[in-house]
Design an enzyme around this catalytic site. Sequence first.
Site: not given
Length: 406
Positions: A242, A269, A332, A335, A358, A368
């Site tokens: 990002r 994010k 952006h 991406r 995402h 994890y």
Amino acid sequence: MKQRLVPTQVKNAKPADKQYKLTDGGGMYLLVRPDGAKYWRYDYRFQGRRKTLALGVFPEVTLAAARQSRNEARDLLVRGQDPAEERRAQKSAPDGSDSFEAVAREWFARQEHGWASNHSTKIIRRLERDIFPWIGDRRIGDIRAPEVLRALRRIEQRGAIETAHRAKQNCGQVFRYAIATGRADRDPSADLRGALPPSIPKSFASVKDPAAVGALLRAIDGYEGSFITRCALQLAPMLFVRPGELRHAQWPDFDLDGAEWRIPAERMKSRQPHIVPLAAQALTVLQELQPLTQRGRYLFPGVRSASRPMSENTVNAALRRMGYSSQEMTGHGFRSMASTLLNEQGWNRDAIERQLAHAERDSVRAAYNYAEYLVERRKMMQAWADYLDSLKRGADVVPIRGSSAS
């Protein structure tokens, strides 16, 4: 109740030698003074006494807004409350700790540590610009849905529909916090479902045609602006993080020998750590940039101060300087470029999604599994950089296919 005034009457009302009233019905009227000032007033009776409530001054308060205030005052009367006394009580609150703004700032202070800095900045600016001026000084427990809607309508009227929806969401969060802390009984924003026009999601402009991608990459290599900005532009398509993650990139997070960039959770994010494998081409750019900026914290320091990262507009401004409009390409957009072409090439969709960072719906699993598919992602990132090089050369190549295509 018959409403007799229309907006043009209010606007065109001329002053006279003596003040006069234009009646709207239901006890409300416009008082026109000899000096031309126009005041909204509401006459009512409470416990047998005739009283008058000021509703504001035209044009700051429109006819529709005055009517809404009149209706809110009537609601108070139905509940056995004196509108004028309620207003005095609000103004005489000792410390304002129950005002919407005070509660909102308290809520924000408790939440911001869990947000990325650019996200928290957007939220507080949105509240300060679009909400606090209109309901900030109101006691939060007394605010009703029409008041919130009037503030949101102002955002809607300037065409910022998505911002209006986000502001409504933030207001709801503040109201729910007020309920939890005993300063409100309900969330009035919940009554506004369907009151705003739907927000149509906008995809970020992006170049996706391979030939056009090659032209863009050649334009980036020929960029004649700042060397630091050119390095950011060169890394953006290879790493496809990002824009905020790229411009906040910090040297201590890079392991050039291990060929990876580990972004800590607080700058993501998703609020989960993220690993970006570095292709040989990315390492070359970083090694060229290293002597220039490694003495500081940021790879891409700001122009005015090395203690802050480059502006969020820098990459987009550079794209405009190169001739790409906001409808053609954005920071952006790198991406979606990578996502589209990597999926077309048959790479494992889960590996692509993990590399795009995402958000994982299962937050425990995400904590994890941020290194999930890392072996395949390393292979994919190098193949992607090689493919971009081929496009930049203008070669008619067949891209290396991902494992899921075989």
